[in-house]
Design an enzyme around this catalytic site. Structure first.
Site, short mmCIF file in Angstrom:
data_model
loop_
_atom_site.label_atom_id
_atom_site.label_comp_id
_atom_site.label_asym_id
_atom_site.label_seq_id
_atom_site.Cartn_x
_atom_site.Cartn_y
_atom_site.Cartn_z
N LYS A 187 0.84 -1.20 0.00
CA LYS A 187 0.00 0.00 0.00
C LYS A 187 0.88 1.26 0.00
O LYS A 187 2.10 1.17 0.04
CB LYS A 187 -0.96 -0.03 1.20
CG LYS A 187 -1.92 -1.23 1.15
CD LYS A 187 -3.00 -1.08 0.07
CE LYS A 187 -3.66 -2.36 -0.37
NZ LYS A 187 -4.45 -3.09 0.60
C1 LIG Z 1 -5.57 -4.16 0.92
C2 LIG Z 1 -7.02 -3.93 1.02
C3 LIG Z 1 -7.75 -4.23 2.17
C4 LIG Z 1 -7.19 -5.02 3.31
O1 LIG Z 1 -6.10 -4.45 3.90
P1 LIG Z 1 -5.26 -5.31 5.00
O2 LIG Z 1 -4.49 -4.27 5.70
O3 LIG Z 1 -4.42 -6.26 4.22
O4 LIG Z 1 -6.25 -5.99 5.86
C5 LIG Z 1 -9.09 -3.86 2.23
N1 LIG Z 1 -9.67 -3.23 1.20
C6 LIG Z 1 -9.02 -2.95 0.05
C7 LIG Z 1 -9.74 -2.24 -1.04
C8 LIG Z 1 -7.67 -3.31 -0.08
O5 LIG Z 1 -7.03 -3.06 -1.22
#
Ligand SMILES: *Cc1c(COP(=O)(O)O)cnc(C)c1O
Length: 395
Positions: A187
Site C-alpha cells: 500500500k
Molecule cells: C488491501 C485492502 C484491504 C485489506 O487491507 P489489509 O491491511 O491487508 O487488511 C481492504 N480493502 C481494500 C480495497 C484493499 O485493497
C-alpha cells in the site's frame, strides 16, 4: 531485459533506526510508539481520533461492530474491491448487498447508490471504496454523505488505497464517520502489516479502542503507566486481538516522514503513463475526476477493450516475458465462488464491473520507478498491442 516488479516497498528513511529503538526499549507490543504513530497520522488528516490496528480488515470489522451491525442486517458494498471489504460483513453474520460500479473510476457513484436504496430500502450501512486512491463522490448536495444522511444509512470508508487522498480542503479520513486505512506491504505507506481507523466521533473511538484489545476497558499501556494497580482491568465485551505492535508502528512513523515524497514519485509515474498511453487504440485509462495531485494513485489500472484484439491474460503473460510485473484489480466479488453461490449472483447484473473485469490490468506503480523503466513498460505495451493488431489484419 529490465526486471520490473508490479510493486516495490520504499524503506529509505528512519525505519531501521526506529525499529532498533523499540527493540532496545524492551517493550515490543502496543505502547508509546503506536500512540505517537496514531497522533501523527491523525494530525496529517486533521481528524480527532486515530486507532492503530494490525490490518485494514481489522479496522473494517471494528467499524461495523461499532455501528452495531448484527446477524440479518444488510450492508452495501461495491463489486470491484478486495474480498476484505465484504468478508467483514459476514464476520458479524450480516449479508453484503453487492453493487455495480462506474466504469471510468471503478467507484460506487451517487446514482448507483440512489437506485440501490430504492431496490433495497432495508439496508442501513454502506461500505464505500475509494478505488485506487480516487475519492468517491462524498461531498455536495447530491454526494454520498448527503444521500446516506437522508436515508439513515451509516458509512464506513474503505480507504485502503487512499492515503493521501484529498477532497477540496479535507483529507479522506476526516470526512465520514469511520475511515479504514491499510498499511499492508504494497500500500502507499506500510507497517509490514497494519491498519488505522479514524473518526471524529468519540463514542465510536471509545468502542473501537476497547474492542481492538479483548474488550478490556483500559489498554495495557495505561495499565502500566497510570496510578491504579497494573493487574486491575475489567472486560466489558468479547473483544478481538487487533492491536498494532510498536515494532510495526516504528516502521509507520518512518514512512510518515516520507509519505509526500512517495506520493510525488507516484504522481510522476502516472503523469508519464497518461502522456505515453493517451492515444493508444484499444486501451482505456483510468479517469481522474479530481485535481490530479489530490488522488493517492495507489493503482494505475488500464482496460484492454475489444479493439485491442488481445486477451488480458495473454497480455499479462507477454508483459511477464518482457520482465514486467502486472496485477489485476479486481476479479469482482460476484465472480468469487463464495459470494456467487451464497447470493446467487450473475455477471449480467454488473455490466460495468464485467466490462472492467474482462480487460483490466494494473501497471507497475511505486515511488522508485525510474524514467527508463517507465519508458520500457510503455514501449513494451505498444509493441504487444501492435503485434496483436497485425495478427488481426493478416488473418
Ligand atoms: C488491501 C485492502 C484491504 C485489506 O487491507 P489489509 O491491511 O491487508 O487488511 C481492504 N480493502 C481494500 C480495497 C484493499 O485493497
Amino acid at each position: 531485459m529490465l526486471n520490473i516488479p508490479f510493486s516495490k516497498v520504499t524503506c529509505s528513511g528512519s525505519e531501521l533506526k526506529y525499529i532498533k529503538k523499540v527493540l532496545k526499549s524492551g517493550w515490543l507490543t502496543t505502547a508509546g510508539v503506536t500512540q505517537e504513530f496514531e497522533k501523527q497520522f491523525a494530525q496529517k488528516l486533521g481528524v480527532k481520533y486515530a486507532c492503530a490496528v494490525n490490518s485494514c480488515t481489522a479496522a473494517l470489522h471494528l467499524g461495523l461492530e461499532a455501528l452495531k451491525v448484527k446477524s440479518g442486517d444488510k450492508v452495501f458494498v461495491p463489486a470491484m474491491t478486495f474480498t476484505a471489504s465484504a468478508e467483514v460483513i459476514r464476520y458479524l453474520h450480516a449479508d453484503p448487498v453487492i453493487l455495480d460500479v462506474d466504469y471510468d473510476t471503478r467507484i460506487l457513484t451517487p446514482e448507483i447508490l440512489k437506485q440501490a436504496i430504492v431496490n433495497h430500502p432495508d439496508v442501513k450501512v454502506l461500505i464505500i471504496v475509494h478505488f485506487g486512491g480516487h475519492p468517491a463522490d462524498m461531498l455536495g448536495e447530491d454526494g454520498i454523505l448527503e444521500i446516506c444522511k437522508k436515508h439513515g444509512i451509516r458509512i464506513i470508508e474503505d480507504a485502503a488505497h487512499a492515503f493521501p487522498t484529498r477532497m477540496g480542503d479535507q483529507m479522506i479520513g476526516n470526512i465520514g464517520d469511520i475511515t479504514c486505512f491499510s498499511f499492508y506491504a504494497n500500500k502507499t505507506i506500510t507497517t509490514g502489516e497494519g491498519g488505522m481507523l479514524t473518526t471524529n466521533d468519540e463514542d465510536i473511538y471509545r468502542r473501537v479502542k476497547v474492542m481492538r484489545l479483548h474488550g478490556i476497558n483500559r489498554d495495557i499501556w495505561d495499565r502500566f503507566t497510570s496510578d491504579k494497580p497494573s493487574w486491575e482491568y475489567d472486560v466489558i465485551a468479547p473483544g478481538y486481538k487487533y492491536n498494532m505492535p510498536d515494532i510495526n508502528a516504528a516502521i509507520g512513523l518512518a514512512q510518515l516522514e516520507d509519505y509526500d515524497k512517495f506520493h510525488l514519485g507516484r504522481l510522476r509515474a502516472v503523469e508519464f503513463y497518461r502522456k505515453e498511453l493517451r492515444d493508444i487504440e484499444g486501451v482505456d485509462l483510468p479517469e481522474c475526476l479530481v485535481p490530479f495531485e489530490d488522488h493517492a494513485w495507489h493503482l494505475f489500472p488500464i482496460v484492454l477493450t475489444q479493439e485491442s484484439n488481445i486477451d488480458r491474460n495473454v497480455f499479462i503473460e507477454k508483459m511477464a516475458l518482457m520482465g514486467i510485473g502486472t496485477s489485476v484489480h479486481y476479479k469482482p466479488l460476484y465472480r468469487m465462488t463464495y459470494y456467487r453461490e451464497r447470493y446467487d449472483l450473475k455477471p449480467s447484473d454488473f455490466p460495468n464491473s464485467e466490462n472492467l473485469w474482462q480487460g483490466t490490468v494494473s501497471l507497475p506503480l511505486f515511488p522508485s520507478l525510474k524514467i527508463d523503466e517507465l519508458r520500457f513498460i510503455c514501449s513494451s505495451i505498444k509493441a504487444i498491442l501492435k503485434e496483436a493488431r497485425i495478427k488481426v489484419s493478416t488473418l
